[in-house]
Design an enzyme around this catalytic site. Sequence first.
Site, PDB file in Angstrom:
ATOM      1  N   LYS A  68       0.712  -1.306  -0.005  1.00  0.00           N
ATOM      2  CA  LYS A  68      -0.020  -0.006   0.107  1.00  0.00           C
ATOM      3  C   LYS A  68       0.800   1.256   0.053  1.00  0.00           C
ATOM      4  O   LYS A  68       0.398   2.405   0.514  1.00  0.00           O
ATOM      5  CB  LYS A  68      -1.160  -0.138   1.070  1.00  0.00           C
ATOM      6  CG  LYS A  68      -1.920  -1.057   1.178  1.00  0.00           C
ATOM      7  CD  LYS A  68      -2.210  -1.819   0.112  1.00  0.00           C
ATOM      8  CE  LYS A  68      -3.372  -0.970  -0.590  1.00  0.00           C
ATOM      9  NZ  LYS A  68      -3.761  -1.915  -1.982  1.00  0.00           N
ATOM     10  N   TRP A  73       0.959   2.482  -8.802  1.00  0.00           N
ATOM     11  CA  TRP A  73       0.987   3.679  -9.478  1.00  0.00           C
ATOM     12  C   TRP A  73       2.432   3.655 -10.062  1.00  0.00           C
ATOM     13  O   TRP A  73       2.674   3.943 -11.447  1.00  0.00           O
ATOM     14  CB  TRP A  73       0.995   4.922  -8.501  1.00  0.00           C
ATOM     15  CG  TRP A  73       1.166   6.278  -9.018  1.00  0.00           C
ATOM     16  CD1 TRP A  73       0.872   6.673 -10.388  1.00  0.00           C
ATOM     17  CD2 TRP A  73       1.438   7.352  -8.323  1.00  0.00           C
ATOM     18  NE1 TRP A  73       1.298   7.966 -10.421  1.00  0.00           N
ATOM     19  CE2 TRP A  73       1.654   8.379  -9.055  1.00  0.00           C
ATOM     20  CE3 TRP A  73       1.877   7.525  -6.942  1.00  0.00           C
ATOM     21  CZ2 TRP A  73       1.828   9.591  -8.673  1.00  0.00           C
ATOM     22  CZ3 TRP A  73       2.013   8.968  -6.437  1.00  0.00           C
ATOM     23  CH2 TRP A  73       2.151  10.074  -7.179  1.00  0.00           C
ATOM     24  N   HIS A 131       7.252  -7.515  -2.538  1.00  0.00           N
ATOM     25  CA  HIS A 131       7.123  -6.862  -1.181  1.00  0.00           C
ATOM     26  C   HIS A 131       8.251  -7.678  -0.465  1.00  0.00           C
ATOM     27  O   HIS A 131       8.267  -7.582   0.903  1.00  0.00           O
ATOM     28  CB  HIS A 131       5.788  -7.203  -0.554  1.00  0.00           C
ATOM     29  CG  HIS A 131       4.765  -6.476  -1.647  1.00  0.00           C
ATOM     30  ND1 HIS A 131       4.640  -5.102  -1.576  1.00  0.00           N
ATOM     31  CD2 HIS A 131       3.762  -6.933  -2.227  1.00  0.00           C
ATOM     32  CE1 HIS A 131       3.477  -4.890  -2.437  1.00  0.00           C
ATOM     33  NE2 HIS A 131       3.048  -5.871  -2.787  1.00  0.00           N
ATOM     34  N   ARG A 289      -8.172   3.573  -4.343  1.00  0.00           N
ATOM     35  CA  ARG A 289      -9.222   4.142  -3.080  1.00  0.00           C
ATOM     36  C   ARG A 289      -9.205   5.521  -3.085  1.00  0.00           C
ATOM     37  O   ARG A 289     -10.144   6.051  -3.698  1.00  0.00           O
ATOM     38  CB  ARG A 289      -8.569   3.552  -1.806  1.00  0.00           C
ATOM     39  CG  ARG A 289      -9.926   3.777  -0.671  1.00  0.00           C
ATOM     40  CD  ARG A 289      -9.225   3.243   0.565  1.00  0.00           C
ATOM     41  NE  ARG A 289      -8.309   4.083   1.174  1.00  0.00           N
ATOM     42  CZ  ARG A 289      -8.247   5.034   2.090  1.00  0.00           C
ATOM     43  NH1 ARG A 289      -9.587   5.438   2.273  1.00  0.00           N
ATOM     44  NH2 ARG A 289      -7.139   5.777   2.239  1.00  0.00           N
ATOM     45  N   LYS A 290      -8.446   6.315  -2.645  1.00  0.00           N
ATOM     46  CA  LYS A 290      -8.427   7.898  -2.664  1.00  0.00           C
ATOM     47  C   LYS A 290      -7.398   8.339  -3.544  1.00  0.00           C
ATOM     48  O   LYS A 290      -7.442   9.225  -4.070  1.00  0.00           O
ATOM     49  CB  LYS A 290      -8.504   8.388  -1.115  1.00  0.00           C
ATOM     50  CG  LYS A 290      -9.896   8.200  -0.491  1.00  0.00           C
ATOM     51  CD  LYS A 290      -9.880   9.165   0.475  1.00  0.00           C
ATOM     52  CE  LYS A 290     -11.394   9.158   0.867  1.00  0.00           C
ATOM     53  NZ  LYS A 290     -11.462  10.111   2.362  1.00  0.00           N
TER      54      LYS A 290
HETATM   55  P1  A3P Z   1      -4.951   4.948  -0.445  1.00  0.00           P
HETATM   56  O1  A3P Z   1      -5.789   3.791  -0.196  1.00  0.00           O
HETATM   57  O2  A3P Z   1      -4.555   5.732   0.395  1.00  0.00           O
HETATM   58  O3  A3P Z   1      -6.155   5.529  -1.413  1.00  0.00           O
HETATM   59  P2  A3P Z   1      -0.534   0.022  -3.641  1.00  0.00           P
HETATM   60  O4  A3P Z   1      -0.550   0.064  -5.068  1.00  0.00           O
HETATM   61  O5  A3P Z   1       0.988  -0.338  -3.196  1.00  0.00           O
HETATM   62  O6  A3P Z   1      -1.312  -1.211  -3.319  1.00  0.00           O
HETATM   63  O7  A3P Z   1      -1.107   1.305  -2.867  1.00  0.00           O
HETATM   64  C1  A3P Z   1      -2.218   1.552  -3.110  1.00  0.00           C
HETATM   65  C2  A3P Z   1      -2.408   3.147  -2.693  1.00  0.00           C
HETATM   66  O8  A3P Z   1      -2.008   3.875  -3.726  1.00  0.00           O
HETATM   67  C3  A3P Z   1      -3.908   3.370  -2.422  1.00  0.00           C
HETATM   68  O9  A3P Z   1      -3.922   4.386  -1.593  1.00  0.00           O
HETATM   69  C4  A3P Z   1      -4.237   3.823  -3.825  1.00  0.00           C
HETATM   70  O10 A3P Z   1      -5.653   4.569  -3.840  1.00  0.00           O
HETATM   71  C5  A3P Z   1      -3.100   4.523  -4.247  1.00  0.00           C
HETATM   72  N1  A3P Z   1      -2.997   4.711  -5.654  1.00  0.00           N
HETATM   73  C6  A3P Z   1      -3.272   3.849  -6.535  1.00  0.00           C
HETATM   74  N2  A3P Z   1      -2.853   4.339  -7.954  1.00  0.00           N
HETATM   75  C7  A3P Z   1      -2.750   5.607  -7.749  1.00  0.00           C
HETATM   76  C8  A3P Z   1      -2.189   6.664  -8.573  1.00  0.00           C
HETATM   77  N3  A3P Z   1      -2.111   6.504 -10.062  1.00  0.00           N
HETATM   78  N4  A3P Z   1      -1.851   7.860  -8.084  1.00  0.00           N
HETATM   79  C9  A3P Z   1      -1.790   7.812  -6.727  1.00  0.00           C
HETATM   80  N5  A3P Z   1      -2.190   6.893  -5.968  1.00  0.00           N
HETATM   81  C10 A3P Z   1      -2.547   6.012  -6.303  1.00  0.00           C
END
Ligand code: A3P
Length: 323
Positions: A68, A73, A131, A289-290
């Site tokens: 997370k 991204w 990870h 998510r956000k």
């Molecule tokens: P939040 O839950 O705070 O919104 P991972 O990809 O490592 O699983 O991390 C997930 C987090 O990255 C989530 O955070 C997700 O919403 C956010 N995320 C996913 N795609 C993204 C993007 N293109 N830009 C910024 N944040 C992104």
Amino acid sequence: EKEEYKETYQKYNEMLQTLPKGRGWMSQHVLQYQGFWFNPDIGLKGAMLVQNHFKPRPTDIFLAAFIKCGTTWLRTLMFATMNRSLHDISSHPLLNTGPHGCFPCLDTHNFSDCPISDLEAIPSPRLLATHIPYPLLPESVIASGCKFVYIWRDPKDVLVSMWYFLNKLKPKEQPPLSLDEAFDLFCKGISDYGPFWDHVLGYWKASQESPDKILFLRYEDLKREPSVYLKRLAVFLGQPFTIEEEKEEVAQKIAKFCSFENLSNLEVNKCGVQQFNTEVAVENSNFFRKGQIGDSKNHLTNNMIEHIDHITKQKFNGSGLIS
Ligand code: A3P
């Protein structure tokens, strides 16, 4: 299980009974293996397969992170940057495949239907996500001279993001984990791939020793100035943006294409499902998510915030990672 993995599989089965157990977030429990906590099924199998059977190449490029922290991204940014001469944004594979389809994750391999040897068919340079904590990587990976891009994030936002994500993936028949419980476990370091702070420090120390091999990024920096960090990433990957590309603002275009707003609104990410192996499938929408900095302040109490900040200060003190 496949014949080639027989010994590893046996070792895995024997160890299952002996490893320290902690409460799981998604699975019933997590197991402590070589100082870190793992989901017994996905995480531990994946780590053991990598340790015993993965064949690294000097040209491999790893995207490493605690969960997370922004892997989804960064995956898209790395893929789009590395393959920018092949794909135009209007017909980009990311429009149809979803972020996790663009390069594989090492940790979801298992002993039966998703063997680690599958990775041998990928042409170089391979992009691979993991990870697995730095101290658990096999010596052969480090010795191969491959590169790592590591991303980390404010642990308070990681906790909240993990809590939402893993509760969503939890089997419906099990009660959800409360935020109080999640907070408690997170602070004790008991979570998939935890402790968070040790995970970050492992890669941070290695990056201090070999800055040309490990690029260390922070979600918050990337979020505030995506094209600045994307340009750094391209240099690190050996594919700097050319003067011509600078004029055409290619970095800005990739950053915009990979933005939360754009990717989370694509049909494939609203409705698609990523099948990691025959047992693990996750709806793409769960990875979005956000996508904001500081959402944890909407969920955590002041005491919780202070406590996590205190642990972060203590753990990172003297490392040069925070001022
Ligand atoms: P939040 O839950 O705070 O919104 P991972 O990809 O490592 O699983 O991390 C997930 C987090 O990255 C989530 O955070 C997700 O919403 C956010 N995320 C996913 N795609 C993204 C993007 N293109 N830009 C910024 N944040 C992104």
